[in-house]
Design a protein around this motif. Structure first.
Motif, short mmCIF file in Angstrom:
data_model
loop_
_atom_site.label_atom_id
_atom_site.label_comp_id
_atom_site.label_asym_id
_atom_site.label_seq_id
_atom_site.Cartn_x
_atom_site.Cartn_y
_atom_site.Cartn_z
N TRP A 214 97.64 43.56 61.93
CA TRP A 214 98.61 44.25 61.08
C TRP A 214 97.96 45.50 60.47
O TRP A 214 96.76 45.49 60.18
CB TRP A 214 99.05 43.34 59.93
CG TRP A 214 99.84 42.16 60.31
CD1 TRP A 214 99.36 40.96 60.73
CD2 TRP A 214 101.27 42.04 60.30
NE1 TRP A 214 100.40 40.11 60.98
CE2 TRP A 214 101.59 40.74 60.73
CE3 TRP A 214 102.31 42.91 59.96
CZ2 TRP A 214 102.89 40.29 60.82
CZ3 TRP A 214 103.62 42.46 60.06
CH2 TRP A 214 103.90 41.16 60.49
N ALA A 215 98.75 46.52 60.20
CA ALA A 215 98.25 47.71 59.52
C ALA A 215 97.80 47.36 58.10
O ALA A 215 98.39 46.48 57.46
CB ALA A 215 99.36 48.77 59.46
N ASP A 216 96.75 48.02 57.63
CA ASP A 216 96.24 47.84 56.26
C ASP A 216 95.96 46.37 55.94
O ASP A 216 96.41 45.85 54.92
CB ASP A 216 97.25 48.41 55.23
CG ASP A 216 97.53 49.87 55.48
OD1 ASP A 216 96.65 50.56 56.02
OD2 ASP A 216 98.64 50.33 55.15
N TYR A 217 95.22 45.72 56.80
CA TYR A 217 95.08 44.27 56.68
C TYR A 217 93.64 43.83 56.90
O TYR A 217 93.40 42.73 57.40
CB TYR A 217 96.00 43.62 57.72
CG TYR A 217 96.68 42.34 57.26
CD1 TYR A 217 97.16 42.18 55.98
CD2 TYR A 217 96.86 41.28 58.15
CE1 TYR A 217 97.79 41.01 55.59
CE2 TYR A 217 97.48 40.11 57.77
CZ TYR A 217 97.94 39.98 56.48
OH TYR A 217 98.58 38.82 56.10
N SER B 97 101.90 35.76 62.43
CA SER B 97 102.36 34.89 61.33
C SER B 97 102.75 33.53 61.89
O SER B 97 103.00 33.39 63.09
CB SER B 97 103.57 35.49 60.63
OG SER B 97 103.28 36.79 60.17
N SER C 206 104.36 49.17 56.19
CA SER C 206 103.18 49.55 55.40
C SER C 206 103.12 51.04 55.03
O SER C 206 102.60 51.37 53.96
CB SER C 206 101.89 49.09 56.09
OG SER C 206 101.80 49.65 57.36
N TRP D 226 105.65 43.68 51.15
CA TRP D 226 104.79 42.52 50.94
C TRP D 226 103.92 42.70 49.69
O TRP D 226 103.57 43.84 49.33
CB TRP D 226 103.90 42.33 52.17
CG TRP D 226 104.66 41.97 53.42
CD1 TRP D 226 105.32 40.80 53.68
CD2 TRP D 226 104.84 42.79 54.59
NE1 TRP D 226 105.89 40.84 54.94
CE2 TRP D 226 105.62 42.04 55.52
CE3 TRP D 226 104.42 44.07 54.96
CZ2 TRP D 226 105.97 42.53 56.78
CZ3 TRP D 226 104.77 44.55 56.21
CH2 TRP D 226 105.54 43.79 57.10
N ASP E 286 100.46 44.71 50.15
CA ASP E 286 100.64 46.15 50.31
C ASP E 286 101.05 46.78 48.98
O ASP E 286 100.64 47.91 48.65
CB ASP E 286 101.69 46.45 51.40
CG ASP E 286 101.09 46.34 52.79
OD1 ASP E 286 100.66 45.22 53.17
OD2 ASP E 286 101.03 47.35 53.51
N TYR F 37 104.33 33.63 53.84
CA TYR F 37 103.82 33.45 55.20
C TYR F 37 102.33 33.17 55.18
O TYR F 37 101.64 33.48 54.20
CB TYR F 37 104.11 34.69 56.06
CG TYR F 37 103.33 35.89 55.59
CD1 TYR F 37 101.99 36.04 55.96
CD2 TYR F 37 103.87 36.84 54.75
CE1 TYR F 37 101.24 37.10 55.50
CE2 TYR F 37 103.13 37.90 54.29
CZ TYR F 37 101.82 38.02 54.68
OH TYR F 37 101.08 39.06 54.21
N ASP G 106 99.31 34.15 57.87
CA ASP G 106 98.91 34.81 59.12
C ASP G 106 97.57 34.23 59.58
O ASP G 106 96.70 33.96 58.75
CB ASP G 106 98.76 36.32 58.91
CG ASP G 106 100.10 37.00 58.64
OD1 ASP G 106 101.14 36.40 58.95
OD2 ASP G 106 100.09 38.13 58.12
N TYR H 77 95.91 40.55 49.40
CA TYR H 77 96.57 39.30 49.84
C TYR H 77 95.74 38.09 49.45
O TYR H 77 94.61 38.21 48.97
CB TYR H 77 96.80 39.35 51.36
CG TYR H 77 97.93 40.28 51.72
CD1 TYR H 77 99.26 39.88 51.55
CD2 TYR H 77 97.69 41.57 52.17
CE1 TYR H 77 100.30 40.74 51.83
CE2 TYR H 77 98.73 42.44 52.45
CZ TYR H 77 100.04 42.01 52.28
OH TYR H 77 101.08 42.87 52.55
C1 N2P Z 1 100.02 44.18 55.97
C2 N2P Z 1 101.15 43.43 56.55
C3 N2P Z 1 101.42 42.13 55.94
C4 N2P Z 1 101.49 41.07 56.92
N1 N2P Z 1 100.29 45.53 55.93
C5 N2P Z 1 102.79 40.41 56.97
N2 N2P Z 1 102.72 39.20 57.71
#
Ligand code: N2P
Length: 370
Positions: free
Chosen positions: A65-68, A113, A240, A257, A260, A283, A285, A321
């Motif tokens: 995922w972006a920014d994760y 997820s 994101s 989310w 983010d 969720y 992931d 997160y």
């Molecule tokens: C992070 C995305 C969150 C993940 N940018 C959602 N499952």
């Protein structure tokens, strides 16, 4: 070795790879013929089960995922192992699944997820995890293990968990408390929803008190009507990348989310988060290895690196997160704990839609085109 021997039980449960079972059984003096019938007792070998090489490969391709991820996670792994990482990102589970279904073969590690794990398992697209290569497994909190989407964690390693709700600029708008805020023309052009079929249709189902996993055509038709009514007021569907617009003040209310949102708040303190009174999504992931992954050993090395409490802590701190790593929480500057999560009782997990996926896809296409 009898059929209730722990080694055989572990093999049949999928927690002990066949290769390791064979090694230990041979060491215990089990002969070839007996070994073959023991292996047969658990059914046919999983494809891909035997393909993790002993040598660490030199390359690894991650699709996340972006920014994760932490700022230094990939570089730190490269420094420690000498493995060269190619890092690519996506914005939704549907993008990930579509890419894999289209035949993309280069990815070694993905982060689907919960419900997407079910989809990928049903498509037989995941390779089993070799737990013997994950020395840091024990740091994971039991509450995040053995989830219904992957009993026994045969295919997944928990990565991060989070919540979808409403991010807003508290200096510009009152705290929104319902999905209905997107129907309010007062904020026209200053609002976005996620570019994510499951989140948008799921949110509108929740708005009417329905399951975010509904397969009922009449309920989905209502969700489409509600989504289209909201769309008139939306600037766009954006996941994101909306963070920079929240920070700049171009967007005041965003379906987003929690992590983010926390990332955006680090840049602008007036950015807050709320879960609508009708409910939101939660969720988990997980890291997983596609069956087609060319570098499965390196994928396991990366997963074990991420399981290190110090690494897991920097990932969770940077992304905002929640970490499933029990020993990471103590090291974090800003731990997100399930117990502290706002409105936990109003949050719901997403599930595989099965055959209703086609109907959801069609409705989403109609919403996007409408
Ligand atoms: C992070 C995305 C969150 C993940 N940018 C959602 N499952």
């Amino acid at each position: 070795m009898t059929s209730d021997h722990p080694l055989l039980e572990a093999l049949c449960a999928g927690t002990l790879p066949r290769r390791e079972f064979v090694r230990r059984a041979l060491a215990a003096g089990v002969g070839g013929g007996a070994l073959a019938s023991l292996l047969a007792a658990c059914g046919p070998a999983e494809r891909g089960d035997e393909t993790i090489p002993a040598e660490l490969e030199r390359n690894l391709t991650i699709y996340n995922w972006a920014d994760y991820i932490g700022e230094d996670t990939v570089a730190g792994f490269e420094r420690e192992t000498g493995v060269r990482v190619v890092y690519d990102t996506y914005e939704s589970n549907e993008d990930l699944i579509a890419k894999l279904q289209a035949g993309a073969r280069g990815y070694d590690l993905i982060v689907p997820s919960d419900y997407a794990v079910r989809v990928l398992r049903a498509l037989d697209m995941l390779a089993p995890i070799d737990r013997t290569l994950l020395g840091h497994w024990g740091h994971l909190a039991p509450g995040f293990l053995d989830r219904p989407f992957d009993p026994g964690n045969r295919f997944t390693v928990p990565y991060l968990w989070g919540v979808a709700g409403l991010a807003y600029r508290s200096d510009r708008v009152p705290a929104p408390d319902s999905w209905a805020v997107f129907h309010d023309p007062t904020w026209r052009g200053k609002m976005t929803q996620l570019d994510d079929m499951r989140e948008v249709i799921g949110g509108w189902l929740l708005y009417r008190g329905r399951s975010p996993n509904s397969r009922v055509p009449a309920e989905l038709a209502d969700a489409k009507t509600d989504a289209l009514r909201a769309k008139r007021n939306l600037k766009s569907y954006l996941s994101s990348p909306v963070k920079t617009q929240l920070i700049a003040g171009d967007v005041w209310i965003a379906h987003l989310w929690n992590g983010d949102t926390a990332q955006a708040r680090m840049e602008h303190p007036a950015i807050a988060f709320a879960v609508p009174r009708e409910g939101g999504m939660i969720y988990l992931d997980s890291m997983a290895v596609p069956r087609t992954a060319p570098h499965k050993r390196a994928a396991h090395a990366f997963m074990d690196y991420v399981l290190r409490p110090d690494v897991a802590a920097t990932i969770a701190d940077r992304t905002g997160y929640g970490s499933p790593n029990a020993d990471a929480l103590a090291l974090q500057q800003r731990p997100v704990r399930m117990d502290d999560t706002e409105a936990l009782d109003r949050l719901q997990y997403q599930d595989d839609l099965g055959e209703a996926t086609a109907l959801w896809d069609r409705i989403w296409t109609e919403i996007k085109a409408g």
